[in-house]
Design a protein around this motif. Structure first.
Motif, short mmCIF file in Angstrom:
data_model
loop_
_atom_site.label_atom_id
_atom_site.label_comp_id
_atom_site.label_asym_id
_atom_site.label_seq_id
_atom_site.Cartn_x
_atom_site.Cartn_y
_atom_site.Cartn_z
N GLY A 20 0.50 -1.22 -0.07
CA GLY A 20 0.11 0.04 -0.09
C GLY A 20 0.95 1.23 0.09
N LYS A 21 2.05 1.11 0.03
CA LYS A 21 3.02 2.38 -0.05
C LYS A 21 2.89 3.02 -1.53
CE LYS A 21 6.14 0.83 3.13
NZ LYS A 21 7.55 0.32 3.45
N VAL A 22 3.10 4.24 -1.70
CA VAL A 22 3.30 4.97 -3.04
C VAL A 22 4.53 5.03 -3.50
CG1 VAL A 22 2.15 6.98 -4.09
CG2 VAL A 22 0.89 6.09 -2.43
N LYS A 23 4.59 4.55 -4.63
CA LYS A 23 5.81 4.57 -5.43
C LYS A 23 5.95 5.42 -6.59
CE LYS A 23 7.01 0.94 -7.83
NZ LYS A 23 7.47 -0.56 -8.39
N TYR A 24 7.00 6.13 -6.52
CA TYR A 24 7.26 7.15 -7.72
C TYR A 24 8.83 7.26 -8.36
CZ TYR A 24 9.68 9.97 -4.48
OH TYR A 24 10.92 10.51 -3.60
N LYS A 25 8.95 7.60 -9.64
CA LYS A 25 10.16 7.90 -10.15
C LYS A 25 10.86 9.23 -9.82
CE LYS A 25 12.67 7.60 -14.63
NZ LYS A 25 13.92 7.57 -13.71
N LYS A 26 12.04 9.01 -9.50
CA LYS A 26 12.79 10.37 -8.99
C LYS A 26 13.01 11.46 -10.06
CE LYS A 26 14.91 8.12 -5.33
NZ LYS A 26 16.09 7.62 -4.74
N MET A 27 12.88 12.52 -10.01
CA MET A 27 13.11 13.50 -11.18
C MET A 27 14.65 13.74 -11.40
SD MET A 27 12.45 17.06 -8.95
CE MET A 27 13.40 17.71 -7.80
N ASN A 28 14.99 14.33 -12.44
CA ASN A 28 16.43 15.01 -12.60
C ASN A 28 17.17 13.82 -13.39
OD1 ASN A 28 16.14 17.55 -11.45
ND2 ASN A 28 16.63 16.73 -9.54
N LEU A 29 16.37 13.17 -14.28
CA LEU A 29 17.21 12.24 -14.97
C LEU A 29 16.79 12.32 -16.49
CD1 LEU A 29 19.36 10.03 -14.24
CD2 LEU A 29 17.71 8.28 -14.23
N ARG A 30 16.36 13.37 -17.00
CA ARG A 30 15.84 13.29 -18.40
C ARG A 30 16.78 14.08 -19.40
NH1 ARG A 30 11.99 9.64 -18.93
NH2 ARG A 30 10.28 9.78 -17.35
#
Length: 66
Positions: A20-30
């Motif tokens: 139930g934890k919320v997972k996301y992709k980290k920024m600054n890799l584009r």
């Protein structure tokens, strides 16, 4: 009562883990990656877990059906 709609922008950015934890992709890799250290880029590849205060808001308002 009709079904609640999922905010599609949130559905594309967040996902829920089995517990139930919320997972996301980290920024600054584009882009502009040449000036960033290899260690930093390697750590940004890993997914992040939202803090519980933010996760509660995302689960309730943006992803009502998980």
């Amino acid at each position: 009562m009709p079904k609640m709609k999922t905010k599609r922008a949130a559905a594309k950015r967040f996902s829920l883990t089995g517990s139930g934890k919320v997972k996301y992709k980290k920024m600054n890799l584009r882009h502009i990656l040449t000036k960033k250290a290899a260690k930093r880029k390697r750590q940004l590849r890993a997914s992040g877990i939202l803090s519980e205060a933010d996760a509660a808001k995302v689960r309730k308002q943006l992803l009502p059906y998980g």
